[in-house]
Design an enzyme around this catalytic site. Sequence first.
Site, mmCIF file in Angstrom:
data_model
loop_
_atom_site.group_PDB
_atom_site.id
_atom_site.type_symbol
_atom_site.label_atom_id
_atom_site.label_comp_id
_atom_site.label_asym_id
_atom_site.label_seq_id
_atom_site.Cartn_x
_atom_site.Cartn_y
_atom_site.Cartn_z
ATOM 1 N N HIS A 108 0.829 -1.202 0.000
ATOM 2 C CA HIS A 108 0.000 0.000 0.000
ATOM 3 C C HIS A 108 0.872 1.264 0.000
ATOM 4 C CE1 HIS A 108 -3.373 2.371 2.306
ATOM 5 N NE2 HIS A 108 -3.165 2.845 1.099
ATOM 6 N N GLU A 111 2.348 1.638 -3.331
ATOM 7 C CA GLU A 111 1.369 2.191 -4.280
ATOM 8 C C GLU A 111 1.361 3.723 -4.182
ATOM 9 O OE1 GLU A 111 -2.731 3.768 -3.897
ATOM 10 O OE2 GLU A 111 -2.939 1.672 -3.267
ATOM 11 N N HIS A 112 1.435 4.242 -2.958
ATOM 12 C CA HIS A 112 1.462 5.703 -2.795
ATOM 13 C C HIS A 112 2.781 6.298 -3.281
ATOM 14 C CE1 HIS A 112 -1.989 6.788 0.078
ATOM 15 N NE2 HIS A 112 -2.193 5.541 -0.278
ATOM 16 N N GLU A 209 -4.365 7.080 7.132
ATOM 17 C CA GLU A 209 -5.424 6.476 6.320
ATOM 18 C C GLU A 209 -5.885 5.164 6.953
ATOM 19 O OE1 GLU A 209 -4.331 5.720 2.218
ATOM 20 O OE2 GLU A 209 -5.981 4.296 2.002
#
Length: 1053
Positions: A108, A111-112, A209
């Site tokens: 994740h 991905e950022h 998040e």
Amino acid sequence: MFRQTKTVLAKLQNVRLKGLHLSWRRRSTAAAAAAAAGEKAHQYTAGQQIHGFTVKEVVAVPELFLTAIKLTHDRTGAQYLHAARDDPNNLFSVQFRTTPMDSTGVPHILEHTVLCGSQKYPCRDPFFKMLNRSLCTFMNAFTASDYTMYPFSTQNAKDFQNLLSVYLDAVFFPCLREQDFWQEGWRLENEDPADASSPLVFKGVVFNEMKGAFSDNERLYAQHLQNKLYPDHTYSVVSGGEPLAIPDLTWEQLKDFHATHYHPSNAMFFTYGDLPLEQHLKQIEQEALSKFERIQTNTRVPSQPPWASPREERVTCSPDAMAPDAARQSTLCVSYKLGDITDTFEAFTLSLLSALMTSGPNAPFYKALIEPKIGTDFSSVVGYDGSTKEASFSIGLQGIAECDADKVKNIIRQTVDSIIESGFEDERIEALLHKTEIQIKHQSSNFGLSLASYIASSWNHDGDPVELLQINNSIREFRRALQENPRFLQDKVQHYLKENSHRLTLSMSPDDSYLDKQVSAEERKLREKIAALSDSDKKDIYEKGLRLLAAQSETQDASCLPTLKVSDIAPTLAATPLHMTKAGGVPLQLCEQPTNGLVYFRAMCSLNTLPEDLKLYVPLFCSVITKMGCGSLDYRQQAQQMELKTGDMSVSPQVIPDCAHMDVFEQVGSDSLDPKLGHCRLIPTVCQGVLLSSSCLERNLADMLQLWAEIFNSPRFDDPERLRVLVMMSAQELANGISYAGHVYAMTRAGHLLTPAGELLETFDGMDQVRFMKRIAEMSDLTPVLRMLPRIKKHLLNPENMRCAVNATPQGASESVLHLENFMTDVAGKRKRFKAVRPNVIQRPLDVNNISGACKTLVADSNFQPCHMKTFFQLPFPVNFVSESIRTVPYSHKDYASLCVLARMMTAKFLHGEIREKGGAYGGGAKMAGGGLFSFYSYRDPNSVQTLSAFGKGVDWAKSGKFSQQDIDEAKLSIFSAVDSPVAPSSKGMSVFLSGITDEMKQRHRERLFDVTRGNLLDVAERYLSVGSKTYGVSILGPENDAIKKDPSWVVK
Ligand SMILES: [Zn+2]
């Protein structure tokens, strides 16, 4: 929000068939279009070599009007699928199998960070910047449990090449700077980065998040269930990141993960649309694949070894203040491991079987679990889930009392037995296959994207994506299997549920100290990290913090990125021809569209005559009116008929601000126009009503209208038990939605005293409604509520207050007029004139070109006085949702376009940096809405009142004029990509029908957008948004907040 994470995707995958909608074709009829796209695609043959790829297979898929071409990249082994289809909304997606073995959230965070700059495009955050330099119809990235996907779509060929170049460079050649890792992943930093003596805290976009994501109990439960059902490999960890495991990730580990997973040998490419395949292949080979050699990947997910005996586990969660019943907050569900999702037919069968068992009031699990009202709704995970290598089927309840756990388990066991014994009625199976047929025919506006998510999971585990697209094969095989063995489905239930020892019973109950425990765990983790630091480490952290802040505040040079120009935007809008007529005395709008033989029927019913005390009940009325039974049909028979004859029938409350004025209400009527009032355009309006929406195959229109007529003439309001089931489900759904859409609730509240539309929106869709439904759900006797429903019905389902719209093929449209005449005759008895609640009435023509034709009646509220209010809702979340709304001007005002451009520019050039990059929130920005409210918002924000001052700084920034012509052009491009996004045939003409926004008005707005100048922006920022000149409201949803409690200017709820 911008980047969606696992749950959203999992939700998409849970409803696989629902996700599969056809996109519209612009140019020709379905058959001709398929032939044209097929012709181009058939030039390819198996074995052919193109730009380093070899064609493996070319297959026509007539049911989806496309030709699939499967290829492999020779040197690296990269997989490629192209779906050639005559659709201009082209899509690209690349996905990698990402299979983490810990919960640090490495896929994740990767991905950022790959989206934070790459070799060819080294500027910060090229992905966000491209949003402003492109006419994309979609741009995003997803992290699922076992893959990461990067899709975009656009209707412009040059834009496609630009975006492809940025995407390829981002995923294959990212910078992955240490600073990007700190910003996006996690870091220790002084609470105030400018003050070395302020305490050290954890910061980071993904860190916040995920804290936000796990404040959603449904999400938390789904995560636990997956982790525990497949405990031996990658599904046992949290791919998005467990908040307290995230600080264990190092920058080195992140770079390693990239090197081993983001490689062509581990990649699957998918393209879709009418652009030529060859050009895509050439660009992908040249810009990326030619620079790699094949590697041995180690990302395969092994099958989960089956258990010898069933397991049982318990977990805890935080109590939910909004729960419909405080004493019943536990969840229990039984989850069964099924077969491999790459077995296409088995997967198809099991997802149909799952729908038969769980969906709608005729399904056995619905009857056995929902109707006895042991819980509020099914558990958050229910039915077939094909998002893991081996699928699962889950069944259970949320909102149960802890002591009812055994009862639920027994019911599940008994229901499985009774399904094995009696199977399903043929009519239900037919209804489900009918539904599948409609889903294939229905055309969504982004079909490429639906396809990409539809095939992603199976392809990820080396399943055949082409086989998956050939849905008709599966349907044929399914019918044959049923014919050969009438016990086909029962045998599956026997095998997969009854005799399956790999099943998990998972219960989750609230723990009052859950949040405290989390807070102290985070404090402990923080202390450990700090204890390990030397003085020079601390100094280093302080300096890094300052450097990051400086980098975030730097003016950025994005000139390395490709861009479209404002001149690439089409100057005029393609018109949608509409035909305004009447059927049975009621205004009817006809829109001829290539709908694949479906008819879309809608009706707008005004609620202007509805007494004020009933308004809060309108959403409840809407959610139950098609589900209580009607005429001779009880609610089960009604549901069955709806499944057999229609795609859907639903009713929803509507608050549509008038496009010209801000304080008036619409009343729908069929009276002819009063010429004196027809031109009275100075009084503001809002359209308030309920919208009936439905669709069906052309051959079933009479039957569908018959069902609507029964609902008008004799709805059943006699079953309090049925009402209770529906109320519990609605209240639960509302309570669960807050942590996901908190910014929407904050914006709705902030605007609620600024316009009449805002007030009504809060009543229908805001926190007021959530609390109201909670109160209803807590009532021990619902008879008083039941008695309200016929009173509401009398006012709403009244042909006097109604206008209709039909979207269909030319033949379907002309036939529909006759059917509608009959419908109006059937419901004529319900036609009644009531006095409007608001006395000032004005009338407007429905067709601006024919002012003597049918018109709509608007009710003015000229006494409306906007007022300021600051509301705080204390909720059990670790993050905030902050909003400020400012009253400005409606759609048709000359300043509206400037405010739109200003909102977009402030978001991209200022607020994003302040709220997300510096503030650590998941998202934030400003938006302009047609009803005249300019709203600031933040999403999953660690800050509360500080964010309000960031909004203020945004206004100062705008007034100071520190922006360039390039910034203005980018904002315009970004707005046009929304304005010009494709509209599905089923929705064409809806802006006229709902809001009265005609093609001419859209064109005028378009021209005004092109014309917005720097001077206009400075002017509107000063006149509308400045402190002193603005009329505004503020709202925050978030955890206990001492600063706000002490400040008497806040209303705390
Ligand atoms: Zn994310």
